[in-house]
Design an enzyme around this catalytic site. Sequence first.
Site, mmCIF file in Angstrom:
data_model
loop_
_atom_site.group_PDB
_atom_site.id
_atom_site.type_symbol
_atom_site.label_atom_id
_atom_site.label_comp_id
_atom_site.label_asym_id
_atom_site.label_seq_id
_atom_site.Cartn_x
_atom_site.Cartn_y
_atom_site.Cartn_z
ATOM 1 N N GLY A 3 -1.227 -5.878 -7.868
ATOM 2 C CA GLY A 3 -2.456 -5.459 -7.198
ATOM 3 C C GLY A 3 -3.693 -5.905 -7.972
ATOM 4 O O GLY A 3 -4.639 -6.461 -7.398
ATOM 5 N N ARG A 4 -3.670 -5.690 -9.287
ATOM 6 C CA ARG A 4 -4.826 -6.079 -10.111
ATOM 7 C C ARG A 4 -4.985 -7.593 -10.164
ATOM 8 O O ARG A 4 -6.103 -8.112 -10.211
ATOM 9 C CB ARG A 4 -4.679 -5.490 -11.526
ATOM 10 N N TRP A 5 -3.867 -8.320 -10.140
ATOM 11 C CA TRP A 5 -3.936 -9.788 -10.113
ATOM 12 C C TRP A 5 -4.766 -10.202 -8.893
ATOM 13 O O TRP A 5 -5.644 -11.064 -8.988
ATOM 14 C CB TRP A 5 -2.527 -10.387 -10.031
ATOM 15 N N ASP B 244 4.826 -5.338 -13.106
ATOM 16 C CA ASP B 244 3.611 -4.577 -12.767
ATOM 17 C C ASP B 244 2.370 -5.476 -12.797
ATOM 18 O O ASP B 244 2.321 -6.453 -13.553
ATOM 19 C CB ASP B 244 3.458 -3.419 -13.766
ATOM 20 N N GLY B 245 1.389 -5.100 -11.984
ATOM 21 C CA GLY B 245 0.090 -5.776 -12.022
ATOM 22 C C GLY B 245 -0.206 -6.687 -10.841
ATOM 23 O O GLY B 245 -1.216 -7.399 -10.854
ATOM 24 N N THR C 237 10.621 5.138 -6.346
ATOM 25 C CA THR C 237 10.602 6.265 -5.399
ATOM 26 C C THR C 237 9.155 6.756 -5.235
ATOM 27 O O THR C 237 8.761 7.191 -4.165
ATOM 28 C CB THR C 237 11.508 7.421 -5.908
ATOM 29 N N GLU C 238 8.374 6.631 -6.307
ATOM 30 C CA GLU C 238 6.973 7.093 -6.292
ATOM 31 C C GLU C 238 6.050 6.138 -5.518
ATOM 32 O O GLU C 238 4.973 6.539 -5.076
ATOM 33 C CB GLU C 238 6.435 7.237 -7.727
ATOM 34 N N ASN C 239 6.468 4.885 -5.336
ATOM 35 C CA ASN C 239 5.594 3.915 -4.649
ATOM 36 C C ASN C 239 5.382 4.256 -3.169
ATOM 37 O O ASN C 239 4.470 3.721 -2.531
ATOM 38 C CB ASN C 239 6.114 2.483 -4.807
#
Length: 235
Positions: free
Chosen positions: A17-19, A14-15, A60-62
């Site tokens: 996008g924030r990176w 995870d992360g 599945t949520e992505n």
Amino acid sequence: MKDKIPCHIGIIMDGNGRWATSRGYARSRGHKEGAEALKKIIKHANELHLPYLSVFAFSTENFKRDAKEVNYLMNLFVRLFKSELDFLIEDQVKVVFSGRREPLPKKVLDAMDIITKKTKDNRGMVLNVCLNYGGKTEIVDMVKRIAMDVENKKITIDQIDISLVDHAMYQDLPPLDLVIRTSGEYRISNFMLYQASYAEFYFSPKYFPDFTPRDLDIAIEDYGKRNRRFGGIKK
Ligand code: IPE
Ligand code: IPE
Ligand code: MG
């Protein structure tokens, strides 16, 4: 590394996008860098003779994300599975996938099938890629599979036990010993709910593109200090 190596590690990567946004880049750049970090982690885990590595690539949520980001990720998966992960063939890594095939685009399914086929006889680490994966969906699919076997009289209800359920999951994998989540979030986000029943958790504040093989060593070292009791009493 002298520490005891777990049998099965799961990574919630995870992360990305924030990176990227913290550096003023588009989110897609974070996914690209995340893929580079993943390649190094896989190589290192295999060198450590880790038997099983599961990675959460897409939930599945992505699919709730913008079509642009979803498309970027799908194309990245195609590139990875078609050629960029070819080093896995030589490194004896066996790639398997967990998740529903629907509604993945055909180009992704074809690329997944290619790498599965290319690595199926490999004898090294098993790399389980969770793609269009949801822990609850996996449980639903497991229930359906078993119900179908009961309906077709292949098994009786009395025969349903933990071992039968284990074998009805997407892949035949041992339980997770260690789950690592990057980016400073403290949640499981629907990752391998059944397999994580007795896993140790390790949370890293680093965004996944910054997570290095050395960070994996540190997580394994930390895991080595845990007192796993499985409900019993450690002498
Ligand atoms: C993880 O990074 C990659 C996927 C979920 C596909 P994110 O894209 O979730 O990055 P953040 O959490 O928004 O920073
Ligand atoms: C979990 O990350 C899924 C993957 C790493 C593929 P998310 O970014 O989707 O999780 P939430 O939304 O923060 O819980
Ligand atoms: Mg995220």
